[in-house]
Design a protein around this motif. Structure first.
Motif, PDB file in Angstrom:
ATOM      1  N   HIS A   1     -18.540  12.860 -17.339  1.00  0.00           N
ATOM      2  CA  HIS A   1     -19.746  12.074 -17.578  1.00  0.00           C
ATOM      3  C   HIS A   1     -20.327  12.415 -18.942  1.00  0.00           C
ATOM      4  N   ALA A   2     -20.902  11.422 -19.608  1.00  0.00           N
ATOM      5  CA  ALA A   2     -21.489  11.652 -20.928  1.00  0.00           C
ATOM      6  C   ALA A   2     -22.768  10.851 -21.068  1.00  0.00           C
ATOM      7  N   ILE A   3     -23.755  11.456 -21.725  1.00  0.00           N
ATOM      8  CA  ILE A   3     -25.045  10.837 -21.953  1.00  0.00           C
ATOM      9  C   ILE A   3     -25.569  11.303 -23.306  1.00  0.00           C
TER      10      ILE A   3
ATOM     11  N   GLU B   1     -28.082   9.013 -15.500  1.00  0.00           N
ATOM     12  CA  GLU B   1     -28.991   8.310 -16.394  1.00  0.00           C
ATOM     13  C   GLU B   1     -30.360   8.116 -15.746  1.00  0.00           C
ATOM     14  N   ALA B   2     -30.391   7.909 -14.415  1.00  0.00           N
ATOM     15  CA  ALA B   2     -31.674   7.738 -13.730  1.00  0.00           C
ATOM     16  C   ALA B   2     -32.506   9.011 -13.789  1.00  0.00           C
ATOM     17  N   ALA B   3     -31.857  10.151 -13.583  1.00  0.00           N
ATOM     18  CA  ALA B   3     -32.576  11.428 -13.614  1.00  0.00           C
ATOM     19  C   ALA B   3     -33.135  11.700 -15.000  1.00  0.00           C
TER      20      ALA B   3
ATOM     21  N   ASN C   1     -34.768   8.510 -26.475  1.00  0.00           N
ATOM     22  CA  ASN C   1     -33.871   7.357 -26.485  1.00  0.00           C
ATOM     23  C   ASN C   1     -32.571   7.778 -25.810  1.00  0.00           C
ATOM     24  N   ILE C   2     -32.379   7.314 -24.580  1.00  0.00           N
ATOM     25  CA  ILE C   2     -31.245   7.727 -23.762  1.00  0.00           C
ATOM     26  C   ILE C   2     -30.176   6.645 -23.824  1.00  0.00           C
ATOM     27  N   GLY C   3     -28.946   7.045 -24.110  1.00  0.00           N
ATOM     28  CA  GLY C   3     -27.855   6.087 -24.227  1.00  0.00           C
ATOM     29  C   GLY C   3     -26.692   6.412 -23.316  1.00  0.00           C
ATOM     30  N   THR C   4     -26.246   5.402 -22.574  1.00  0.00           N
ATOM     31  CA  THR C   4     -25.092   5.554 -21.678  1.00  0.00           C
ATOM     32  C   THR C   4     -24.166   4.340 -21.771  1.00  0.00           C
TER      33      THR C   4
END
Length: 269
Positions: A218-220, A180-182, A166-169
């Motif tokens: 940048h943060a993810i 985020e795409a990578a 679960n990726i959040g940006t």
């Protein structure tokens, strides 16, 4: 208890944040937790172990205290991350199932909250801010990768089964689109795993607070379903080495790709 924050400095442009792996609770606070609270069920179990060694020379910032002391990934003002949805607060009153964690009449009051912000929440973020600044001074950019996990099934918080990755940006606001795409492309292509970008979890306060792409910061957030690396999502929440070894190469690929992207981001500044 031991030191509030454990810091390991590296020279990679990537920083790993661990706000929820700590299990330490001061004795005076422990005495106020009920039997359910003392399970510490909402820990991000073994996440710092899962990521250990996946990226050379990486900086890590880890809170040693438990989120029931104070949640290092919540807005210190107390504002909700997800207005209108069930969630837990700066100092949780319940666990993720909505069940009380404090003895009757012994929940935290305003004085407790102020003290815990001062003694735990602020030192963690002071350390994290310092490491972001240090890494950014080296590379011109810094990428904060905030490491989390949660049970796959929690009806109080979400319906059905949570995806594995679960990726959040914050809908793309906290990092360059290539980051985020990578992360999503690698996670989504991992065989036998599922992935989602900005689904139920869109990045916590840490990701939203530090993600300033226009400033080279940048943060993810990566929220992993605990079924990917635990033997059971129930006490004693044991680490499953076999599951973990299947998962770790995908996490390593994500971190290595983000590290490589940092050079491109630096060149464009």
């Amino acid at each position: 208890m031991s030191k509030v924050v454990d810091i390991k400095q590296g020279r990679s442009p990537v920083i790993l944040g661990f706000p929820h792996t700590g299990t330490e609770v001061p004795p005076d606070i422990w005495a106020r937790l009920n039997d359910n609270g003392r399970l510490l069920a909402d820990t991000d179990w073994h996440i710092h172990r899962l990521y250990d060694g996946l990226l050379d020379n990486v900086t890590t910032v880890r809170a040693t205290f438990h989120r029931y002391v104070v949640d290092a990934n919540r807005d210190p003002s107390g504002a909700s991350l997800y207005p209108g949805q069930n969630t837990t607060g700066l100092v949780p009153e319940t666990d993720f199932d909505g069940v009380a964690i404090w003895n009757e009449g012994e929940g935290p009051d305003e004085a407790d909250l102020a003290a815990r912000l001062r003694d735990f929440h602020q030192p963690y973020h002071t350390a994290l801010e310092a490491e972001i600044a240090r890494v950014k001074a080296i590379h011109g950019v810094a990428i904060l990768y905030d490491c989390h996990s949660i049970r796959s099934h929690i009806p109080f918080l979400f319906e059905g089964r949570l995806p594995d990755f679960n990726i959040g940006t914050d809908m793309g606001r906290t990092c360059d689109a290539r980051i985020e795409a990578a992360a999503f492309d690698i996670a989504n292509s991992a065989i036998d795993y599922s992935a989602v970008l900005n689904g139920r979890f869109k990045g916590g306060w840490t990701t939203r607070h530090y993600g300033r792409p226009s400033e080279g910061q940048h943060a993810i957030q990566m929220e992993l379903a605990q079924a990917t690396h635990l033997a059971e999502e129930a006490p004693p929440f044991a680490y499953d080495a076999g599951k973990a070894e299947r998962l770790r190469p995908h996490l390593g690929a994500i971190l290595q790709r983000l590290e490589a992207l940092a050079a491109d981001l630096t060149a464009q500044r």
